[in-house]
Design a protein around this motif. Structure first.
Motif, PDB file in Angstrom:
ATOM      1  N   VAL A 615     -23.871  36.827  21.482  1.00  0.00           N
ATOM      2  CA  VAL A 615     -23.996  36.727  22.937  1.00  0.00           C
ATOM      3  C   VAL A 615     -22.836  37.506  23.535  1.00  0.00           C
ATOM      4  N   ARG A 616     -23.148  38.503  24.345  1.00  0.00           N
ATOM      5  CA  ARG A 616     -22.119  39.371  24.921  1.00  0.00           C
ATOM      6  C   ARG A 616     -22.039  39.184  26.437  1.00  0.00           C
ATOM      7  N   SER A 617     -20.871  39.472  26.955  1.00  0.00           N
ATOM      8  CA  SER A 617     -20.653  39.283  28.389  1.00  0.00           C
ATOM      9  C   SER A 617     -21.395  40.338  29.194  1.00  0.00           C
ATOM     10  N   GLU A 618     -21.958  39.894  30.305  1.00  0.00           N
ATOM     11  CA  GLU A 618     -22.645  40.823  31.201  1.00  0.00           C
ATOM     12  C   GLU A 618     -21.775  41.191  32.394  1.00  0.00           C
ATOM     13  N   PHE A 619     -20.520  40.712  32.386  1.00  0.00           N
ATOM     14  CA  PHE A 619     -19.634  41.002  33.502  1.00  0.00           C
ATOM     15  C   PHE A 619     -18.176  40.855  33.075  1.00  0.00           C
ATOM     16  N   ASN A 620     -17.256  41.372  33.904  1.00  0.00           N
ATOM     17  CA  ASN A 620     -15.823  41.245  33.669  1.00  0.00           C
ATOM     18  C   ASN A 620     -15.324  39.927  34.264  1.00  0.00           C
ATOM     19  N   GLY A 621     -14.261  39.378  33.693  1.00  0.00           N
ATOM     20  CA  GLY A 621     -13.691  38.176  34.280  1.00  0.00           C
ATOM     21  C   GLY A 621     -12.883  37.367  33.292  1.00  0.00           C
ATOM     22  N   THR A 622     -12.583  36.147  33.688  1.00  0.00           N
ATOM     23  CA  THR A 622     -11.796  35.219  32.872  1.00  0.00           C
ATOM     24  C   THR A 622     -12.656  34.016  32.495  1.00  0.00           C
ATOM     25  N   VAL A 623     -12.578  33.613  31.224  1.00  0.00           N
ATOM     26  CA  VAL A 623     -13.353  32.459  30.769  1.00  0.00           C
ATOM     27  C   VAL A 623     -12.776  31.191  31.404  1.00  0.00           C
ATOM     28  N   THR A 624     -13.616  30.478  32.168  1.00  0.00           N
ATOM     29  CA  THR A 624     -13.150  29.269  32.852  1.00  0.00           C
ATOM     30  C   THR A 624     -13.629  27.983  32.180  1.00  0.00           C
ATOM     31  N   ALA A 625     -14.669  28.066  31.337  1.00  0.00           N
ATOM     32  CA  ALA A 625     -15.147  26.865  30.637  1.00  0.00           C
ATOM     33  C   ALA A 625     -15.991  27.283  29.442  1.00  0.00           C
ATOM     34  N   ILE A 626     -15.865  26.541  28.356  1.00  0.00           N
ATOM     35  CA  ILE A 626     -16.727  26.695  27.177  1.00  0.00           C
ATOM     36  C   ILE A 626     -17.384  25.336  26.984  1.00  0.00           C
ATOM     37  N   LEU A 627     -18.700  25.266  27.133  1.00  0.00           N
ATOM     38  CA  LEU A 627     -19.378  23.971  27.218  1.00  0.00           C
ATOM     39  C   LEU A 627     -19.699  23.315  25.868  1.00  0.00           C
ATOM     40  N   PRO A 628     -20.430  23.982  24.958  1.00  0.00           N
ATOM     41  CA  PRO A 628     -20.755  23.294  23.700  1.00  0.00           C
ATOM     42  C   PRO A 628     -19.577  23.338  22.733  1.00  0.00           C
ATOM     43  N   ALA A 629     -19.608  22.450  21.765  1.00  0.00           N
ATOM     44  CA  ALA A 629     -18.672  22.493  20.644  1.00  0.00           C
ATOM     45  C   ALA A 629     -19.325  23.253  19.499  1.00  0.00           C
ATOM     46  N   ALA A 630     -18.515  23.745  18.567  1.00  0.00           N
ATOM     47  CA  ALA A 630     -19.046  24.499  17.428  1.00  0.00           C
ATOM     48  C   ALA A 630     -20.063  23.645  16.668  1.00  0.00           C
ATOM     49  N   GLY A 631     -21.229  24.229  16.423  1.00  0.00           N
ATOM     50  CA  GLY A 631     -22.272  23.531  15.684  1.00  0.00           C
ATOM     51  C   GLY A 631     -23.221  22.740  16.548  1.00  0.00           C
ATOM     52  N   ASP A 632     -22.956  22.657  17.862  1.00  0.00           N
ATOM     53  CA  ASP A 632     -23.855  21.916  18.741  1.00  0.00           C
ATOM     54  C   ASP A 632     -25.202  22.631  18.866  1.00  0.00           C
ATOM     55  N   SER A 633     -26.251  21.854  18.992  1.00  0.00           N
ATOM     56  CA  SER A 633     -27.575  22.407  19.266  1.00  0.00           C
ATOM     57  C   SER A 633     -27.658  22.784  20.739  1.00  0.00           C
ATOM     58  N   VAL A 634     -28.207  23.957  21.003  1.00  0.00           N
ATOM     59  CA  VAL A 634     -28.407  24.403  22.382  1.00  0.00           C
ATOM     60  C   VAL A 634     -29.852  24.862  22.546  1.00  0.00           C
ATOM     61  N   SER A 635     -30.357  24.714  23.749  1.00  0.00           N
ATOM     62  CA  SER A 635     -31.697  25.184  24.082  1.00  0.00           C
ATOM     63  C   SER A 635     -31.596  26.503  24.826  1.00  0.00           C
ATOM     64  N   GLU A 636     -32.703  27.202  24.900  1.00  0.00           N
ATOM     65  CA  GLU A 636     -32.735  28.438  25.669  1.00  0.00           C
ATOM     66  C   GLU A 636     -32.364  28.134  27.116  1.00  0.00           C
ATOM     67  N   ASP A 637     -31.502  28.983  27.676  1.00  0.00           N
ATOM     68  CA  ASP A 637     -31.027  28.900  29.058  1.00  0.00           C
ATOM     69  C   ASP A 637     -29.990  27.796  29.282  1.00  0.00           C
ATOM     70  N   ASP A 638     -29.530  27.108  28.225  1.00  0.00           N
ATOM     71  CA  ASP A 638     -28.386  26.208  28.381  1.00  0.00           C
ATOM     72  C   ASP A 638     -27.153  27.036  28.745  1.00  0.00           C
ATOM     73  N   VAL A 639     -26.267  26.467  29.555  1.00  0.00           N
ATOM     74  CA  VAL A 639     -25.023  27.157  29.906  1.00  0.00           C
ATOM     75  C   VAL A 639     -24.049  27.029  28.732  1.00  0.00           C
ATOM     76  N   LEU A 640     -23.625  28.176  28.206  1.00  0.00           N
ATOM     77  CA  LEU A 640     -22.693  28.193  27.083  1.00  0.00           C
ATOM     78  C   LEU A 640     -21.249  28.234  27.562  1.00  0.00           C
ATOM     79  N   MET A 641     -21.001  29.026  28.611  1.00  0.00           N
ATOM     80  CA  MET A 641     -19.650  29.128  29.178  1.00  0.00           C
ATOM     81  C   MET A 641     -19.743  29.692  30.574  1.00  0.00           C
ATOM     82  N   THR A 642     -18.641  29.638  31.297  1.00  0.00           N
ATOM     83  CA  THR A 642     -18.581  30.240  32.629  1.00  0.00           C
ATOM     84  C   THR A 642     -17.436  31.242  32.669  1.00  0.00           C
ATOM     85  N   ILE A 643     -17.647  32.298  33.428  1.00  0.00           N
ATOM     86  CA  ILE A 643     -16.663  33.382  33.560  1.00  0.00           C
ATOM     87  C   ILE A 643     -16.486  33.687  35.039  1.00  0.00           C
ATOM     88  N   ALA A 644     -15.247  33.663  35.505  1.00  0.00           N
ATOM     89  CA  ALA A 644     -14.969  33.913  36.923  1.00  0.00           C
ATOM     90  C   ALA A 644     -14.088  35.146  37.076  1.00  0.00           C
TER      91      ALA A 644
END
Length: 644
Positions: A615-644
């Motif tokens: 998963v690659r960034s589509e914009f420049n910025g600073t990582v403000t949150a990383i939501l899942p923990a390593a190994g967590d199950s995620v669904s399509e369109d779940d928020v993985l992190m936020t970048i501001a």
């Protein structure tokens, strides 16, 4: 009377060709005496391939499983053999040389006699070190020809490869017809050519039954000089599995070969136990369609082992596609429609990526690439818009030499993304790693195990091993079992017993069944620690496991799930359903909150269909949150992190 033909029961492959898992060690130890009592097997395939990973996935120690499973066969004088993937060892991606070397030492110490080594690209350079490592460890080195059918893969091609392997020291040759699409006459010619040059070299034939050629191929290779035949047993033979023992024995006996007699009372014991294991839990991961022969498989040439997991994965892929279609008010797709689209796309993709033999991991890579193309195109995006890093390694030559040329469109895409092609020895791309994993285990106060087997397991399967050690793997597995059982129980109830909304019929699809609407809570035990697990249905994820009794310092950590972003910014969404990881292995540095990223930078991975999808960034910025923990199950369109 003709010569003797011996049989090998591919018990490990029987299960993995049918579904996602293999029996637990307790079940394996129970069935072993009955297999021995059958009295007709010179060899049994006990482990290898995905065996270790599968044990880790359901939270069990694979080293314990191999030791206990191989022991009764040794005591009975039956040889055990395993499948290994040369450069890739026991996993989907390449393995450092020191880990590969330790692999053979560990498996020999655990009780495996024969290693069946194959390279998914038929690159002899990748197999050569395995011959050396196996022989140094005291194992029999059986080298495999990965059979497929294309303009490149001719009788001459395979004969040349076999003679090269024998020259390098291979003790035996396996004709690995992993998709069952080898044509009987051509396979006979390959065996005949090998035996003319090296009559002393034992040859073993392995084939899946799906396309329908296997029984004819078995007779043909035996007439040409084959010594061992791999067989399966009902209720897991045929379809994506293997030709049945009873059929093969009767056919060869009629042809005048000396074949072993079968203790039918013991045969029925094994058959009954296999069915019992399926009824217990393994059947929840086996598609009924995997029992069927299907001549459509001749076209895509996908192997039985991969088809078993494909039918399981297809449910998630179909759900993802239909979510998009529902949003756009389009007719929903059925599983059969998706399967045909996938087969057509495999036929399109395969020659364009250089005709890699369709065997692990490259069958998965071609299938995954085709599936991603189908999913992206169904969502209105471009073909080739999502290619996992592991697949790029295959395309670029980092995993070995492709048999055929790449299509211009693939070469242009690689150049446009600044990717470089590699022509050297693939092993040189993957530096030694055992010292690093020893250090990590020391820091975690983990024992390296008897014969360094735990060190090996960690170095071979880092992410899965950590999930196993934490207890997270078992909690998630037991929760998944509970969910599947609840779904089955709900589906099996009479309509009047549980009022539910009327089924909705999709315009071009199947009946959509309603699922339980209330969470189901259960208690599971992990390493002596009780956990309450709430299982939800629909689009929600399994809720976090919480201790049912006060936690102890040694208790496993509970799995977490994605939650709402803690900080504002642009959301990075998961492109597909899978498991979240910040890194693939310890050679990468994980991203942290506060890190600055640029457009195109690697952020994380979603592991799906046995590959790590970047998963690659589509914009420049600073990582403000990383939501899942390593190994967590995620669904399509779940928020993985936020970048501001």
């Amino acid at each position: 009377m003709k010569r003797e033909i011996k049989f090998s029961l591919v018990f490990r492959d029987m299960w993995q060709s049918a579904g996602k898992y293999v029996p637990t060690v307790d079940q394996l130890v129970r069935v072993a005496p009955a297999i021995i009592e059958m009295g007709c097997f010179a060899r049994v395939e006990t482990n290898g391939g995905g065996f270790e990973q599968v044990n880790l996935l359901f939270g069990e120690n694979p080293n314990k499983a191999v030791r206990e499973w191989t022991k009764p066969f040794h005591e009975a004088g039956i040889q055990t053999h395993m499948l290994d993937r040369a450069l890739n060892g026991l996993r989907m991606s390449p393995v450092p040389a020191d880990v590969r070397q330790l692999f053979y030492q560990v498996k020999k110490a655990q009780g495996t006699d024969i290693t069946r080594t194959f390279c998914g690209l038929n690159d002899v350079r990748n197999i050569a070190p395995s011959i050396q490592y196996a022989k140094e460890a005291g194992m029999i080195s059986q080298c495999a020809l990965s059979i497929t059918h294309s303009p490149i893969h001719t009788v001459e091609y395979y004969t040349k490869m076999a003679l090269e392997l024998i020259e390098l020291g291979a003790d035996e040759i396996c004709i690995k017809d992993m998709a069952g699409i080898g044509r009987p006459y051509s396979l006979g010619q390959i065996v005949r050519n090998i035996k003319e040059k090296h009559p002393e070299i034992p040859i073993q034939y392995h084939s899946h039954a799906g396309p329908g050629f296997s029984v004819a191929s078995i007779l043909e290779v035996c007439d040409a000089g084959c010594d061992y035949i791999d067989v399966g047993m009902e209720p897991l033979s045929w379809g994506t599995g293997h030709a049945d023992l009873l059929t093969v024995q009767a056919m060869l006996k009629d042809a005048g070969y000396i074949v072993p007699e079968i203790n039918m009372e013991a045969y029925m014991k094994v058959r009954s136990m296999v069915q019992e294991f399926m009824d217990d839990w393994l059947g929840f991961y086996i598609s009924p369609k995997n029992r069927l022969m299907n001549s459509l498989l001749i076209g895509p040439g996908l192997p039985g082992g991969m088809m078993g997991s494909l039918m399981s994965d297809l449910e998630k892929n179909l759900e993802s596609i239909n979510k998009t279609k529902m949003k756009n008010n389009q007719a929903l797709m059925t599983q059969d429609q998706l399967l045909i689209k996938l087969f057509d796309e495999v036929a399109y993709v395969w020659p364009r990526v250089g005709y890699p033999p369709l065997v692990t991991p490259f069958s998965q890579y071609v299938k995954n690439l085709a599936m991603m193309n189908v999913m992206q195109m169904e969502k209105g995006k471009a073909r080739w818009s999502m290619i996992a890093d592991d697949i790029w390694d295959m395309i670029l030559g980092r995993a070995g030499r492709l048999p055929g040329p790449l299509a211009p469109e693939i070469i242009e895409k690689a150049k446009a993304e600044g990717r470089e092609f590699f022509t050297g020895d693939p092993q040189s791309n993957y530096p030694d790693a055992l010292d690093k994993y020893r250090k990590l285990m020391n820091e975690k106060q983990w024992e390296v195990g008897e014969d360094d087997e735990e060190l090996f397991e960690y170095a071979m399967h880092p992410a899965q091993y950590e999930a196993y050690r934490s207890g997270k793997a078992k909690v998630e597995f037991l929760a998944d079992i509970a969910k599947r059982k609840a779904e089955k129980a709900k589906a099996g109830k009479p309509a009047e017993a549980a009022p539910a909304p009327a089924p909705t019929v999709a315009p071009a699809g199947p009946v959509v069944m309603s699922l339980p609407t209330t969470p189901q809570t259960m208690t599971v035990d992990v390493n002596g620690q009780a956990y309450k697990v709430t299982v939800n249905f629909g689009e929600t994820e399994t809720a976090p496991a919480t201790p049912a009794v006060p936690s102890t310092p040694s208790a496993p950590s509970a799995p977490s799930t994605p939650s709402a972003p803690a900080s504002s910014g642009e959301e990075v969404l998961s492109p597909l359903e899978g498991k979240f990881f910040l890194v693939k292995d310890t050679s990468e540095a994980p991203l942290k909150v506060g890190d600055v990223v640029k457009e195109g930078d690697l952020l994380c991975y979603v592991e799906a269909m046995k590959t790590y999808n970047a998963v690659r960034s589509e914009f420049n910025g600073t990582v403000t949150a990383i939501l899942p923990a390593a190994g967590d199950s995620v669904s399509e369109d779940d928020v993985l992190m936020t970048i501001a």
